[in-house]
Design an enzyme around this catalytic site. Structure first.
Site, PDB file in Angstrom:
ATOM      1  N   GLU A 184       0.826  -1.214   0.000  1.00  0.00           N
ATOM      2  CA  GLU A 184       0.000   0.000   0.000  1.00  0.00           C
ATOM      3  C   GLU A 184       0.858   1.261   0.000  1.00  0.00           C
ATOM      4  O   GLU A 184       0.580   2.234   0.708  1.00  0.00           O
ATOM      5  CB  GLU A 184      -0.954  -0.005   1.197  1.00  0.00           C
ATOM      6  CG  GLU A 184      -1.944  -1.148   1.172  1.00  0.00           C
ATOM      7  CD  GLU A 184      -2.876  -1.164   2.365  1.00  0.00           C
ATOM      8  OE1 GLU A 184      -4.067  -1.441   2.178  1.00  0.00           O
ATOM      9  OE2 GLU A 184      -2.410  -0.907   3.494  1.00  0.00           O
ATOM     10  N   GLU A 268      -6.928  -7.151  -1.896  1.00  0.00           N
ATOM     11  CA  GLU A 268      -7.601  -7.083  -0.598  1.00  0.00           C
ATOM     12  C   GLU A 268      -9.062  -6.740  -0.841  1.00  0.00           C
ATOM     13  O   GLU A 268      -9.405  -5.586  -1.111  1.00  0.00           O
ATOM     14  CB  GLU A 268      -6.953  -6.038   0.319  1.00  0.00           C
ATOM     15  CG  GLU A 268      -5.555  -6.405   0.788  1.00  0.00           C
ATOM     16  CD  GLU A 268      -5.013  -5.437   1.835  1.00  0.00           C
ATOM     17  OE1 GLU A 268      -5.770  -4.528   2.266  1.00  0.00           O
ATOM     18  OE2 GLU A 268      -3.839  -5.585   2.219  1.00  0.00           O
TER      19      GLU A 268
END
Length: 622
Positions: A184, A268
């Site tokens: 991320e 995710e």
């Protein structure tokens, strides 16, 4: 249609037999023609996230079997650097839950692919996002940056990790098919505009190169929100999207950064969400989850449930967030996450609905759902001994300084520090501890006079200290921030001068280190009555005929920690939403067992500890 069916049948055979084949039987996993291909055959990834560090080692196989019975073919896991490197020079890839190689081999035996997410940054609601706390002691080291001391440390970590799993990659006959680069990073680039984009990109590329240099073979991927690929993607790695529910947007984003073709993956997908102390437990409806997963399946989108099974933040492993209303938002001990497989490994209604959906789409064999593990309901556990935490001071050599020192300056990562100062002259007024990290109970001559809390943004307390009296603050680290720009400001304890009526309180500070990494040995201390309001260690024993899972009922208790047979179950706090602690049956013994409880608040002396047959994780009591 015939070709597709033949491919699915081959995949089923490979999953049923090939993945559990001897290690010398090598395979390939590649990105070709916009698809994932295993041994040259198009192979979709239907994955679930499960972190081996959050699940007792004896339960790994059961949880993997639960995932496979839900119709999944892959397990994804983070590797937490600080979990394997607890102190300088100390590495542990073998004890307890830390045996990563065994976890990967177990997944292979159960016919599952493995996606490895080694960081070095992980987030994951894990203490410090996976970084070792002591990195902060090097003043020249800048975390998560194109900084040589930091990258040198990353290289050592990734090299140690590669030694454990290099031979378990798919080309070597193992089940590891994908390796993630960083994590991320696009969101961090957005949060740190003070750093030039080119420098961010150099750091990200350096991590990608380090992974390859130490022996990770790829394919590599990055994981970001689809609108953050510009900052998070890196050459040589497939960009995947987090939390993306729009298939068209997913394809457009991936095409822009991956040669105008897939594969397309949501690395995710969130069937639940994370939870903080003092905030409502977050739930995501079964209907919403099933509808979104059906969309992925119908459009050829690969996906990973984050989380499919969350597990537990045992010990001091829980991290923390922050927002505009809270200087810190500590994560609860349970990492249930409202996931399809509950904290204790149960099949939830969400699990059953998703299994039904998957059975309609996958052609490979899906086994029956494993039976749930047994749960015990025990009689109340009698408290047989109580010891004041202040009694432990006699065996702790204090560190003396003119001003309070941080945990890091004291060489301590977690737990508690008791800050103590004797006042020769009487003092009265507003005590200000603006540098509190994170929670403190305040005492004058052993009597509790109040609490300070970073979670509640409470840093001021009226005190009246008589001449000759001792002021003490028991300060708790409630977990280092794991996400956002403030991850680089993560020291703990008291990090600024203590003020009284706006004047610094200096001279004669004593600091007693109480890390509570291991259960304290109370046999050396005399039992006695514990005054209300004084931090107390309670202990008791209980018998078990046949071990099974237990939920400790912490309603009626205040705040603290619980150890059973030396294992730390994690934190409890009466504000909720979590009111129980999960005790895995694998940590119990047939016969005699021991529980030790640190009760920080101790509003009233405790006489027993109750158990219950189901968790309570959604009861906020502010």
């Amino acid at each position: 249609m015939l070709k597709l069916t033949r491919t699915w049948c081959l995949l089923g055979a490979l999953l049923a037999a090939g993945l559990s084949a001897p290690a010398q039987q090598k395979h390939t996993f590649e990105i070709q023609d916009g698809q994932f291909k295993y041994d040259g055959q198009p192979t979709p990834i239907y994955s679930g996230e499960m972190h081996y560090a959050r699940v007792p080692r004896p339960y790994w196989r059961h949880r993997l079997q639960m995932m496979k019975a839900m119709g999944l073919n892959t397990v994804a896991t983070y590797v937490f650097w600080n979990y394997h490197h607890p102190s300088p020079g100390v590495w542990d890839f073998s004890t307890g839950n830390r045996n990563l190689a065994e976890f990967v081999r177990t997944a292979q035996q159960e016919g599952m692919f493995v996606i490895l997410r080694p960081g070095p940054y992980t987030c994951a609601e894990w203490e410090f996002g996976g970084y070792p706390w002591w990195l902060q002691q090097n003043k020249d080291l800048v975390i998560r940056a194109n900084n040589k001391p930091f990258l040198d440390s990353c290289r050592v970590y990734l090299g140690k990790l590669a030694e454990q799993v290099r031979s378990l990659q798919v080309r070597q006959g193992g089940p590891i098919i994908l390796t993630q680069v960083e994590n991320e990073f696009g969101s961090y680039v957005l949060q740190r505009p003070d750093i030039p984009l080119a420098e961010h990109q150099q750091y990200n590329a350096a991590i990608r190169k380090q992974l390859a240099d130490v022996g990770f073979e790829g394919p590599f991927f990055t994981s970001d929100a689809s609108n953050l690929f510009n900052g998070g993607s890196t050459p040589g790695a497939l960009p995947t999207a987090n939390g993306e529910d729009d298939v068209a947007r997913l394809r457009q984003s991936v095409n822009q950064f991956h040669d105008n073709k897939g594969p397309y993956m949501v690395a995710e997908y969130y069937p639940g969400w994370l939870d903080h102390w003092g905030e409502p437990f977050v739930r995501v409806t079964t209907e919403k989850v099933v509808k979104q997963v059906a969309t992925y399946l119908q459009n050829g989108v690969n996906f990973n449930f984050y989380m499919v099974h969350g597990g537990t933040n045992f010990g001091f492993t829980a991290g923390a967030n922050y927002d505009k209303n809270h200087d810190i938002q500590p994560d609860i001990t349970s990492y249930d996450y409202d996931a399809p497989i509950s904290e204790a490994g149960w099949a939830t209604p969400k699990y059953k609905a998703l299994r039904e959906l998957m059975l309609k789409h996958v052609k490979y064999p899906v086994p029956a759902v494993p039976a749930p593990l047994p749960v015990l309901s025990l009689p109340p556990i009698a408290i047989s001994k109580a010891v004041s935490l202040f009694d432990l001071k006699r065996d702790v050599k204090p560190v003396r300084n003119d001003t309070p020192l941080t945990f890091e300056a004291l060489g301590q990562g977690h737990g508690y520090v008791l800050y103590s100062r004797k006042f020769r002259q009487a003092a009265k007024g507003n005590l200000q501890v603006k540098g509190l990290r994170d929670f403190a109970t305040v005492y004058v001559n052993g009597r509790r006079v109040g609490e300070l809390s970073r979670q509640k943004n409470t840093y001021t307390l009226a005190v009246d200290v008589p001449a000759g009296a001792t002021l003490e603050l028991l300060v708790e680290n409630m977990g280092r921030i794991n996400y956002g720009a403030l991850i680089v400001q993560n020291t703990k304890g008291i990090i600024e001068p203590v003020l009284l009526n706006d004047a610094p309180v200096t001279g004669n500070w004593e600091m007693y280190r109480m890390p509570f990494e291991q259960v304290p040995n109370l046999s050396a201390y005399r039992a006695g009555k514990s005054p209300a309001g004084q931090p107390t260690l309670y202990s008791g024993t209980f018998k078990v005929e046949k071990p099974g899972d237990v939920f400790l009922d912490m309603r009626g208790w205040g705040k603290g920690l619980v150890f059973v047979n030396g294992q730390s179950l994690g934190r409890f706090w009466r504000i909720g939403p979590q009111q129980t602690l999960y005790l895995p049956g694998s940590w119990l013994r047939q016969g005699q067992n021991e529980v030790v409880i640190l009760e920080q608040l101790n509003d009233a002396p405790q006489k027993s500890l109750k158990t219950i047959d189901k968790p309570i994780i959604d009861d906020v009591r502010l």
